[in-house]
Design an enzyme around this catalytic site. Structure first.
Site: not given
Length: 267
Positions: A10, A99, A125, A37, A12-13, A165-166, A159, A155
């Site tokens: 990914g 992810t 992270y 992709r 280019n994200g 997730g955090t 999103k 966020h």
């Protein structure tokens, strides 16, 4: 010290581009793969055209050309991550996964894959967030039981998963410290509730707007006082550099499922 060769899925994200930069500027790290992709307009274009500091010999490619990589990093969507996990397994390459929005079935696949390759999976992270996970556990156990616990997160508008997730990681850390089953005490919607709030629950609130990178606040409130523990991220590079740090730690580790608490030796 051996250079760690990094491949980014990914690429280019939003996070992918941050990871490309982090892998380029981090010492003892070399970007050797930028995967997009097969339908991407970037295929064959040199990464140097987007990130001027990148190696001029590295071009965007699809995931059928993985080579010369020590650790793979994935911050894509769940469906893409599962495909990339199969590729990592086929090549026996360690993987760092950021992810979010994974289901219990997705997590089961991670646990199964970790029998064969080393994997770091974390919902966040950032070093600061992972220290925060320790702090909320201390607060939850030291402040007593007559306590209202609420988690707020904000966020950017793009999103999808909510709560983040955090935020869930924070709630799970608190539940673990209190000896609770998180799924039983988590409350995501009070619009139909007609009773007073219980002290044996963790409430979640969500905001989505603009370009907010990430903000998380945990409230510990009782009669007469309130403790607020907040982490704010102002750049995705915070997460990208943490992922690159995890990739350096993961190399040559035995098969198993690890997290940033392991990487930072916070357990």
């Amino acid at each position: 010290m051996t250079t760690n060769r990094i491949g980014v899925f990914g690429a280019n994200g939003r996070m992918g581009l941050a990871l490309l930069e982090a892998a380029t500027i981090k010492e003892q790290t070399q970007l050797t793969g930028a995967y997009v992709r097969s339908s991407s307009s970037l295929l064959g274009i040199n990464v140097n055209q987007i990130n001027s500091a990148a190696d001029k010999n590295i071009s965007f490619s699809d995931d059928s050309t993985i080579d010369n990589v020590d650790v793979l990093i994935d911050f894509t969507l769940p469906a893409g991550m599962k495909n990339h996990l199969k590729i990592a397994l086929a090549h026996k390459i360690p993987m760092v996964i950021g992810t979010t929005g994974l289901t219990s079935d997705d997590m089961a696949q991670l646990h199964d894959a970790a029998k064969y390759i080393p994997i770091v999976f974390a919902r966040n992270y950032s070093v600061g967030v992972n220290v925060l996970l320790n702090l909320v556990q201390t607060a939850a156990t030291k402040l007593g039981d007559d306590l209202d616990i609420e988690i707020f997160e904000a966020h950017h508008r793009y999103k999808v998963d909510a709560p983040s997730g955090t935020a869930l990681a924070i709630g799970e850390s608190i539940a673990h410290a209190k000896g609770w089953d998180h799924d039983e005490v988590a409350v995501y919607d009070r619009s139909q509730v007609e009773t007073a709030k219980s002290q044996n629950e963790i409430g979640y609130s969500v905001l989505r707007g603009g370009d907010i990178v990430g903000e998380h606040t945990t409230y510990f409130a009782t009669m007469g006082e309130r403790l607020e523990l907040t982490h704010k991220a102002s750049s995705r590079m915070t997460f990208a550099l943490g992922a690159i740090r995890a990739a350096g730690w993961l190399r040559n580790k035995p098969a198993g499922l690890y997290d940033m608490q392991d990487v930072l030796d916070l357990k």
